[in-house]
Design an enzyme around this catalytic site. Structure first.
Site, PDB file in Angstrom:
ATOM      1  N   HIS A  48      11.285 -28.949  62.422  1.00  0.00           N
ATOM      2  CA  HIS A  48      10.455 -29.558  63.460  1.00  0.00           C
ATOM      3  C   HIS A  48      10.427 -31.071  63.235  1.00  0.00           C
ATOM      4  CE1 HIS A  48       7.609 -29.633  66.671  1.00  0.00           C
ATOM      5  NE2 HIS A  48       6.630 -30.126  65.921  1.00  0.00           N
ATOM      6  N   LYS A  76      15.206 -34.971  65.835  1.00  0.00           N
ATOM      7  CA  LYS A  76      14.244 -35.852  66.497  1.00  0.00           C
ATOM      8  C   LYS A  76      14.425 -37.308  66.066  1.00  0.00           C
ATOM      9  CE  LYS A  76      10.452 -32.560  67.327  1.00  0.00           C
ATOM     10  NZ  LYS A  76      11.004 -31.320  66.724  1.00  0.00           N
ATOM     11  N   PHE A  81       0.634 -28.438  68.780  1.00  0.00           N
ATOM     12  CA  PHE A  81      -0.811 -28.640  68.824  1.00  0.00           C
ATOM     13  C   PHE A  81      -1.478 -27.310  69.169  1.00  0.00           C
ATOM     14  CE2 PHE A  81      -0.958 -33.446  70.067  1.00  0.00           C
ATOM     15  CZ  PHE A  81      -0.525 -33.779  68.802  1.00  0.00           C
TER      16      PHE A  81
END
Length: 412
Positions: A303, A335, A399
């Site tokens: 992630h 990312k 989240f």
């Protein structure tokens, strides 16, 4: 007996290129898609950088009139799906449309439309609101428009689990085919949240990098000088297919999807659980589902958001699950060049994991220059490496404490 599920098509609309080939070439070479925000005036914003999609022309992928009735996140999804179907050699005229499904993830949906129509309400009054406002805004409409575009009458759902949405969507599509409810599912994630209010909201949370003077160096997962994530946009779409269905039509098979795990932290609205307990549990469940031991995994697409606690706790979770093997794994966070695509992240990162297996190549984590003692694994710093990969997992954490892991293997 559960059916086997394979990946036969890939489509991408990303900050580092349109289409799977341009996306993968940029990922492999560590070419960043991060720069100054051009979509709106960022004067007064603490963060003025993002990973925007470039050179996207909706009319290249859909009717221009129809495109005007879609939020950008929907346009990306329809375009990505069209690319994936073409890449997979899918002849829609020969597919049973009642067994063609769509399961898509989006964390925020049509926030661009919501913002623009709210301005119309304030400036011009309620009578000027577009009759397409609601259909353009709601998060399920990307999946709905894809079904209309391709005549897909099978299972059609939208997953909203924040930054885990894309991975949950792929995992849920996997289950649908395993159960025999569809032969083929178009899946992945889409997002278009580089908007004034979304950026302002993340700025207010202190979640974004403020390395405005160095956009390409701003996203630095696992690096000791990381200071927040960089917002990205786009979509990643995969064609999942029941194995015999794929073989019967002579499809190219990139990889097999063999495991899926999802959990909840039940801890905090934004912070991950200390030690990465929820992430570790998701990885363990994916491995159990795949029927393999931890030492079989060769690569993890992490992630890796470039935020302090996410990267630290994900590292701790990997150590908890893999033990000493954690230090033999190849890990990377793409990312570092794409930014964080929120609900679409799991879609493009699943593509990266699949292509890593298919080509035997681990993409790099860029901008890794300062070691962090809390992050001491092999994150494939700054340069990709050739490596035989039999099994790979992709992690997404969202989240609300949502955790999702999918496990791919080399197809045999």
């Amino acid at each position: 007996m559960e059916k086997r599920v394979v990946v036969t098509g890939l489509g991408a609309v990303t900050p580092v290129g349109l289409g799977k080939d341009r996306f993968w070439a940029s990922i492999k070479d560590g070419i960043s898609g991060i720069g100054e925000i051009t979509k709106f005036d960022t004067e007064g914003y603490e963060c003025t950088i993002a990973a925007e999609v470039k050179d996207f022309v909706p009319g290249d992928f859909m009717d221009k009139k129809e495109a005007r009735r879609m939020d950008t996140f929907t346009q990306y999804a329809v375009a990505g799906a069209r690319m994936a179907l073409e890449d997979g050699g899918v002849d829609l005229g020969r597919v049973d449309k009642d067994r063609l499904g769509i399961i898509l993830g989006s964390g925020i949906g049509g926030i661009e439309t919501l913002e623009s129509q709210f301005r119309v309400l304030i400036e011009k009054g309620q009578s000027r609101i577009s009759p397409f406002f609601i259909p353009m805004m709601i998060s399920n409409m990307a999946a709905g428009q894809m079904a209309i575009a391709f005549g897909a009458r099978g299972p059609n759902e939208t997953v909203v689990t924040a930054c885990a949405s894309g991975t949950n969507a792929v995992g849920d599509a996997f289950r649908v085919i395993q159960r025999g409810d569809a032969d083929m599912v178009i899946t992945g994630g889409t997002e278009a949240a580089v908007t004034p209010i979304a950026v302002a909201g993340f700025c207010s949370m202190k979640a974004l990098s403020t390395r405005n003077h160095d956009p390409r160096g701003a996203s630095r997962p696992f690096d000791g000088e990381r200071d927040g994530f960089v917002l990205g946009e786009g979509c990643g779409i995969l064609i999942l297919e029941e194995l015999n269905h794929a073989l019967k039509r002579g499809a190219r098979i990139y990889a097999e999807l063999v495991g899926y795990g999802r959990t909840a932290d039940a801890y905090h609205i934004t912070a991950p659980a200390p030690g990465g307990a929820g992430a570790a549990s998701a990885m363990e469940k994916a491995l159990e589902d795949a029927g393999i031991t931890p030492d079989r995994i060769d690569y993890i697409n992490a992630h890796g958001t470039s935020t302090k606690y996410n990267d630290q706790f994900e590292t701790e979770a990997i150590k908890q699950v893999f033990g000493e093997h954690a230090y033999k794994l190849a890990i990377s966070s793409t990312k570092s060049v794409t930014g964080h695509l929120l609900g679409a992240a799991g879609g493009i990162e699943a593509i990266a994991a699949v292509l890593a297996i298919h080509e035997g190549f681990v993409p790099p984590t860029m901008n890794y220059t300062t070691p962090d003692p809390d992050c001491d694994l092999d994150y494939t710093p700054n340069k990709g490496v050739k490596r035989n990969i039999d099994y790979a997992i992709s992690n997404s954490l969202g989240f609300g404490g949502h955790n999702a892991t999918i496990c791919f293997k080399r197809f045999e």
